[in-house]
Design an enzyme around this catalytic site. Structure first.
Site, PDB file in Angstrom:
ATOM      1  N   ASP A   9       0.849  -1.202   0.000  1.00 38.32           N
ATOM      2  CA  ASP A   9       0.000   0.000   0.000  1.00 38.32           C
ATOM      3  C   ASP A   9       0.884   1.252   0.000  1.00 38.32           C
ATOM      4  OD1 ASP A   9      -2.159   1.774   0.238  1.00 38.32           O
ATOM      5  OD2 ASP A   9      -3.209   0.438   1.617  1.00 38.32           O
ATOM      6  N   HIS A  11      -0.530   4.648   0.180  1.00 38.44           N
ATOM      7  CA  HIS A  11      -1.166   5.886   0.621  1.00 38.44           C
ATOM      8  C   HIS A  11      -0.786   6.218   2.055  1.00 38.44           C
ATOM      9  CE1 HIS A  11      -3.766   7.377  -2.553  1.00 38.44           C
ATOM     10  NE2 HIS A  11      -3.553   6.173  -3.029  1.00 38.44           N
ATOM     11  N   SER A  62      -4.887  -4.462   2.008  1.00 38.93           N
ATOM     12  CA  SER A  62      -4.116  -4.105   3.203  1.00 38.93           C
ATOM     13  C   SER A  62      -4.738  -4.673   4.467  1.00 38.93           C
ATOM     14  CB  SER A  62      -4.005  -2.582   3.327  1.00 38.93           C
ATOM     15  OG  SER A  62      -3.289  -2.086   2.222  1.00 38.93           O
TER      16      SER A  62
END
Ligand code: SAH
Length: 464
Positions: A9, A11, A62
């Site tokens: 991930d 972000h 995630s």
């Protein structure tokens, strides 16, 4: 406090805001960044003798990675509190899947503003036990509720028998094949920016522009808005970002719940999921494939990125300017979404051309008052993130745009959007929600993967 965005991930806006907020409240924060494997998280926790670990993630894969981290923390005999946050995380998922994997305190933190309260309680002699016990009790009751009853599902065969049956008048695209737009000036995208999610990213609740006059958050919103406008002007003038896009339209036909897409003389099977939740009389069990005609039709796809201004971000980090780092990432996300909106408009008016005369205001675009949809893999109507590699291959997104996918199918650069285009006048967004084991097995076969692989990809929809 150790913070990390889990492996796969990319972000980190929310995580970075949490980091800043905690630091402002005198917590020492060690931020391991994005795409951090569990090994590195455990190692750093030991090295720094961390008293809490905070995991962040934006995309559904995630969630599984967080379960892995929790499992490994348990295996390592750790006891420090584990905090869970990020867009797809939830109290229910934390209760059902993460907390059972780890015997230490496990707490879902719904947003950054709560992080300080939770971290303060966890580090206080009097606050810790009540918070941990109360949370454990809530999670146990969530698990008990789940064990009692789930929403009723119908069989896949019955769901298919209750499909939406549309009439079709396919529109051939004015410009079939690929259209690559290597430079889309940021300046031209500004009118397309939807500002409401920008404030939400900063956890200021309200709709733009009313939020600027909000009695509670108005003052913060105005300050943020002024800073955002100043940076926006520099992004535009100095061309910090590099917005670019590719889209394509291909002949397609529906085959059951799959769409067969012809590109370069080859047929590609794209499987979609169908709702299996029992519906009220007259409501169909929807599947995106139903928006494409069996006899022959068209489908589109797109990928856009705002770019990510790596030198700027590096400079902000070097200067310990967390605020500007977060601001730029949040604005880059806005430009990516604005580009998806601007490209979709051009698609409807010109490239596919099913709405040549369309003339909508920015507000009408934000309200999606147009014909057609652009569902994104990983979102409720097509929740399987693993469709992104197929979409990227059809588009040549990697070579054309320099985009890529992580092991969890997160897109890089982070400020990117991709999806399919459906032009049917009745095409609308919906959520697949929970599916049954029968559909799981059927999907695995259509997708050409093992049951275990399909289960891993579809887990959020198997539990939902
Ligand atoms: N104006 C908003 C738009 C983003 S959300 C912004 O600037 O942030 C809307 C996008 O999310 C849609 O265009 C679509 O790509 C995706 N989306 C929303 N709901 C969806 C659903 N149920 N299934 C699939 N994709 C969906």
């Amino acid at each position: 406090m150790l913070l990390a965005t889990v492996k796969g991930d990319v972000h980190d806006i929310g995580k970075n805001i949490v980091g800043v907020v905690l630091q402002c409240n005198n917590f020492e924060v060690i931020d391991l960044g994005v795409m951090v494997p569990w090994q590195d998280i455990l190692k750093a926790a030991r090295e720094h003798d961390a008293d809490m670990i905070g995991l962040s993630g934006l995309i559904t894969p995630s969630l599984d990675e967080m379960v892995t981290v929790a499992t490994e923390m348990e295996r390592a005999g750790m006891t420090v509190p584990l905090l869970i946050g990020g867009a797809t995380t939830s109290r229910v998922h934390t209760a059902l899947r993460i907390a059972p994997a780890y015997s230490g305190p496990t707490l879902h933190v719904v947003d950054a503003s709560r992080a300080v309260g939770v971290a303060t309680a966890l580090t206080s002699d009097t606050g810790r036990v009540p918070l941990v016990e109360e949370t454990a009790a809530i999670y146990a009751s969530i698990r008990a509720e789940r064990a009692l009853g789930k929403t009723a599902l119908v069989s896949l065969a019955d769901a298919r028998a209750n499909a939406q049956r549309l009439e079709f008048t396919p529109v051939a695209p004015a410009r079939p094949g690929l259209t690559h737009i290597a430079h889309w000036p940021a300046r031209d995208l500004v009118p397309y920016i939807d500002w409401t999610p920008f404030f939400r990213a900063w956890e200021l609740a309200g709709t733009f522009p009313a939020i600027l006059d909000d009695p509670v958050v108005g003052e913060s919103a105005r300050a943020l808005w002024a800073d955002a406008q100043a940076m926006l002007a520099r992004i535009v003038e100095e061309e910090w970002l590099a917005p670019r896009a590719i889209c394509g339209f291909w002949p397609a036909r529906r085959d059951g719940d799959d769409i067969l897409v012809t590109s370069n003389g080859q047929e590609h099977r794209i499987p979609f999921l169908r709702q299996q939740v029992a519906k009220r009389e007259g409501r169909p069990n929807q599947c995106l494939a139903d928006f494409v005609a069996e006899e022959g039709d068209w489908i589109g796809g797109f990928a856009v990125t705002a770019g990510d201004a790596p030198e700027r971000l590096a400079a902000f980090r070097a200067a310990n300017d967390d605020y500007s780092d977060i601001l730029l990432k949040a604005l880059a996300d806005r430009f990516a979404e604005a580009l998806a909106e601007a490209l979709h408009e051009r698609v409807r008016r010109e490239l596919w051309g099913h709405a040549p005369g369309e003339a909508l205001t920015p507000e009408q675009l934000i309200r999606e008052e147009y014909r057609g949809i652009r569902p994104a893999p990983g979102y409720p109507a097509c929740p399987d993130h693993s469709l992104k590699p197929m979409l990227f291959d059809l588009l040549g997104a990697r070579s054309a745009l320099g985009m890529d996918l992580t092991s969890s199918f997160a897109m890089t650069p982070a400020a990117s959007v991709s999806g399919f285009y459906f032009a049917h006048p009745e095409a609308a967004y919906f959520g697949v929600a929970r599916i049954g084991r029968d559909q799981l097995a059927d999907y695995a076969r259509r997708r050409g993967v093992s049951l275990e692989q399909a289960e891993a990809w579809l887990r959020p929809n198997l539990e939902g």
